[in-house]
Write a protein that holds these residues in place. Structure first.
Motif, short mmCIF file in Angstrom:
data_model
loop_
_atom_site.label_atom_id
_atom_site.label_comp_id
_atom_site.label_asym_id
_atom_site.label_seq_id
_atom_site.Cartn_x
_atom_site.Cartn_y
_atom_site.Cartn_z
N ILE A 74 0.86 -1.20 0.00
CA ILE A 74 0.00 0.00 0.00
C ILE A 74 0.89 1.23 0.00
N ASP A 75 0.28 2.37 -0.26
CA ASP A 75 1.00 3.63 -0.23
C ASP A 75 0.98 4.12 1.23
N ILE A 76 2.13 4.00 1.92
CA ILE A 76 2.12 4.34 3.35
C ILE A 76 2.00 5.85 3.58
N SER A 77 2.19 6.65 2.52
CA SER A 77 2.02 8.10 2.72
C SER A 77 0.54 8.48 2.73
N ASN A 78 -0.32 7.54 2.35
CA ASN A 78 -1.76 7.78 2.40
C ASN A 78 -2.28 7.26 3.75
N HIS A 79 -2.41 8.18 4.70
CA HIS A 79 -2.72 7.76 6.06
C HIS A 79 -4.07 7.07 6.18
N SER A 80 -5.05 7.52 5.39
CA SER A 80 -6.35 6.86 5.55
C SER A 80 -6.30 5.43 5.03
N SER A 81 -5.45 5.15 4.05
CA SER A 81 -5.38 3.74 3.63
C SER A 81 -4.65 2.90 4.68
N VAL A 82 -3.71 3.49 5.42
CA VAL A 82 -3.06 2.74 6.50
C VAL A 82 -4.08 2.48 7.62
N VAL A 83 -4.88 3.52 7.95
CA VAL A 83 -5.91 3.35 8.99
C VAL A 83 -6.90 2.25 8.57
N ASN A 84 -7.33 2.29 7.31
CA ASN A 84 -8.28 1.27 6.83
C ASN A 84 -7.68 -0.13 6.89
#
Ligand code: AMP
Ligand code: GLY
Length: 420
Positions: free
Chosen positions: A46-56
């Motif tokens: 995943i793109d770890i700079s995209n915080h909402s995708s890390v939260v999801n």
């Protein structure tokens, strides 16, 4: 516990390897990981700079704890985003990560908290910086204030070189916005030690001290790199020096950060220089060092998940952190051309390693044929541990040909400084 480790280098493979040994672990994920971390858990792309995708991702995988390896996501506030979503995280928030993300902040912080470091001044204007240069008569170091992947420190030998460096950083933006400000620091000398501590925001507990090898070639020659090897413990760092560092540097830093509303939870890394006038701080990092972690974690007996929990819960005082009475040495295997233009995509072959020897992956991936190929400058950190530095050095070098790929380069003198 379900654990997510953020990062994809040698440090993260070492973290994954250590966490995988915990009896408390249910499932381990690494985002994004490398070909080595795949053996410890499941890599997630995943793109770890995209915080909402890390939260999801954390919600979907029911993650109980996130461990953040690199500085960029910490400086970007990933811990803040996760905490806002009630996800437990081992690492400092954005405000605390500033101790690494801004060298200007870090130098000012040290000045107002009487933490010993080299004299300095900071500038955002090229003209002002040059004017200042003319007023001083000692050798200097120029540091880009922002994050620069270990490349933002320049040691100019002449005034012309210093001026050209300042121009390229401040006017030509050679480091982008990371170079909007620079620190001009007095050049000091002495042996360097990397001292990392676990911190719960109030108390700190030191890890075994390590030494890094930043230059590409034997005898500390050639260009600076991300680190060509490390060893721990560093025999030069005596108990007295450790006490001096804790008393004058680490504890006042943890206290100062808390008092300034930047409570530091996680791993605080102090790059120290042992000068004839005492210990001086060269830099702070807000995370585990790379490659220091590869030699420190094999010596740690305590469960890292217990330590992370204690830090997050402010209970570091309640646990005992135990270390093996051994020594570890890590030799980095780098690609041809590193640290400039590197060759990638070389197939790696492996033979069986000795006991207490592990090949931490840094720049590798698995290709379409399920073969492991090189994918970066620093490819592996071959690490061995034994009852003495001497035996750990022998072991690591006797295994070195067992991991091979075209163009491999490594130093032959890692830890030589520590040998009698
Ligand atoms: P840093 O990233 O700030 O630790 O700097 C990288 C390297 O530059 C250090 O490991 C030192 O070898 C060198 N360095 C940094 N600051 C100084 C200084 N004030 N005097 C001499 N060498 C320095
Ligand atoms: N080994 C130096 C660092 O982790 O920044």
């Amino acid at each position: 516990m379900n654990i997510l480790i953020i990062g994809s280098g040698g440090r993260e493979h070492a973290l994954a390897w250590k966490v995988a040994q915990s009896p408390r672990l249910s499932k381990l994920y690494i985002a994004t990981g490398n070909a080595g971390t795949r053996v410890c858990g499941e890599n997630i792309s995943i793109d770890i700079s995209n915080h909402s995708s890390v939260v999801n991702l954390c919600k979907e995988k029911r993650i109980d704890l996130v461990i953040v390896g690199p500085e960029i996501p910490l400086a970007d506030g990933l811990v803040d985003s996760l905490s806002d979503a009630n996800i437990r995280c081992f690492g400092p928030n954005r405000a605390a990560a500033e101790i690494e993300a801004s060298k200007v902040f870090s130098k000012k912080f040290m000045a107002r908290n009487q933490i010993p470091t080299a004299r300095y001044a900071s500038f955002s204007s090229f003209e002002e910086a040059v004017k200042y240069l003319r007023t001083i008569d000692y050798p200097i170091v120029i540091k880009v204030s922002g994050l620069a992947a270990g490349k933002g420190v320049i040691l100019p030998d002449t005034d012309d070189e210093a001026e050209a460096t300042l121009k390229s950083i401040l006017n030509d933006k050679a480091f982008g916005n990371a170079g909007n400000e620079v620190v001009i620091e007095e050049r000091i000398s002495g042996q360097e030690v990397s001292l990392m501590v676990f911190s719960d925001g109030t108390n700190c507990v030191p890890m075994v001290a390590a030494q890094d090898h930043k230059r590409l070639l034997d005898n500390d020659e050639g260009p600076n790199t991300g680190g060509m090897g490390a060893y721990a413990p560093a025999p030069i760092f005596t108990k007295d020096l450790l006490n001096e560092a804790l008393e004058n540097v680490l504890q006042p830093t943890i206290d100062g950060m808390r008092n300034e509303g930047r409570k530091f939870i996680g791993v605080l890394y102090a790059g120290l220089m042992l000068t004839k006038n005492g210990i001086r701080v060269l830099e702070f990092n807000c995370r585990f060092g790379d490659p220091e972690t590869q030699v420190v974690l094999p010596l740690l007996d305590t469960d890292l998940l217990d330590i992370a929990d204690a830090c997050i819960d402010g209970k570091l005082k309640d646990i005992e952190i135990k270390w093996k009475n051994e020594a570890a040495v890590c030799v980095v295997l780098a690609s041809k051309g590193y640290p400039e233009k590197v060759e990638s995509g070389k197939v790696v072959t492996f033979a069986e390693l000795s006991d207490n020897t592990i090949c931490f992956h840094a720049g590798t991936k698995t290709d379409d044929n399920e073969e492991i190929v090189t994918s970066g400058g620093r490819v592996f950190g071959l690490t061995a541990w034994a009852n003495s530095i001497h035996n750990a050095v022998e072991k690591v070098y006797s295994n070195i040909d067992k991991v091979s790929f075209e163009g491999v380069q490594y130093r032959r003198d890692i830890a030589r400084k520590a040998l009698p």
